[in-house]
Scaffold this motif. Structure first.
Motif, mmCIF file in Angstrom:
data_model
loop_
_atom_site.group_PDB
_atom_site.id
_atom_site.type_symbol
_atom_site.label_atom_id
_atom_site.label_comp_id
_atom_site.label_asym_id
_atom_site.label_seq_id
_atom_site.Cartn_x
_atom_site.Cartn_y
_atom_site.Cartn_z
ATOM 1 N N LYS A 112 0.816 -1.220 0.000
ATOM 2 C CA LYS A 112 0.000 0.000 0.000
ATOM 3 C C LYS A 112 0.851 1.272 0.000
ATOM 4 O O LYS A 112 0.325 2.371 -0.170
ATOM 5 N N TYR A 189 1.113 -2.248 6.035
ATOM 6 C CA TYR A 189 0.550 -3.306 5.195
ATOM 7 C C TYR A 189 1.646 -4.015 4.408
ATOM 8 O O TYR A 189 2.050 -3.561 3.334
ATOM 9 N N ASP A 196 -2.489 -12.190 3.955
ATOM 10 C CA ASP A 196 -2.107 -10.864 3.463
ATOM 11 C C ASP A 196 -2.376 -10.761 1.968
ATOM 12 O O ASP A 196 -2.845 -9.728 1.473
ATOM 13 N N GLN A 199 -5.829 -9.822 0.976
ATOM 14 C CA GLN A 199 -6.115 -8.386 1.025
ATOM 15 C C GLN A 199 -5.709 -7.711 -0.273
ATOM 16 O O GLN A 199 -6.417 -6.834 -0.786
#
Length: 204
Positions: A112, A189, A196, A199
């Protein structure tokens, strides 16, 4: 306190050497919007106009090198990548130019993290280039810090001495009176596990 500097020379080390055993595939090559994570972050680092960007490879070195092959970066292979992240930081630091004022250390799996986050870190560092500037965030009520981080020139020799899998946190702890923590929520993140990765997939 050092005077603010708008002409400080920065180099960057992007760590992309690990095997990603917990994830089950090379995190360096995971794609977001058709672009691998290693290429994405290398491109963001180049946007800071550094003296150079060094991409440290290890596991799957050839594939990672191909992923950034169209970018003006220096690819350095860490032959001791299996020893851990400390050895990769040391490898990158040893290849850093002598004339720089600071070295930014980043990891490629911060999916991110964006250009504005890196600009915020750089701007904070230039207010006092003698200090360590490191990303920080809150995990529920816990204060956490980690990469990316910018280290002043006087600490680069210590970076070249890192070993094992502990990264640079021990170095930061040794110089805790000379650290400024910069809030970068997106640094929280990372991509370590299949959960993970879910996501990341949802974001796509």
């Amino acid at each position: 306190m050092a005077k603010p500097s708008e002409t400080a020379k920065l180099a960057a080390v992007l760590l992309a050497a690990g095997q990603s055993t917990r994830l089950g595939q090379s995190k360096q090559l995971v794609e977001i919007d058709g672009e691998s994570l290693v290429r994405r972050l290398a491109r963001h680092l180049l946007g800071l106009d550094p003296v150079c960007v060094m991409v440290v490879t290890g596991y799957g070195s050839s594939e990672v090198q191909r992923a950034v092959g169209d970018l003006p970066v220096n690819v350095v292979k860490n032959e001791s990548w299996e020893q851990g992240i400390g050895s990769s930081i040391a490898c990158g630091a040893r290849y850093s130019p002598e004339e720089i004022d600071g070295l930014l250390v980043a990891v490629c799996d911060l999916w991110k993290l964006d250009a504005l986050d890196l600009e915020r870190l750089l701007t904070a560092w230039t207010t006092d280039i003698s200090r360590i500037s490191i990303a920080s965030w809150f995990d529920e009520e816990s204060f956490v810090y980690g990469p990316p981080a910018i280290f002043p020139r006087k600490l680069i020799r210590e970076l070249t001495s890192l070993t094992g899998n502990q990264g640079a946190k021990a170095l930061v702890a040794r110089h805790q009176d000379n650290v400024q923590f910069i809030e970068v929520e997106n640094a929280a993140y990372d991509l370590d596990t299949p959960a993970d990765l879910e996501q990341v997939v949802k974001r796509r």
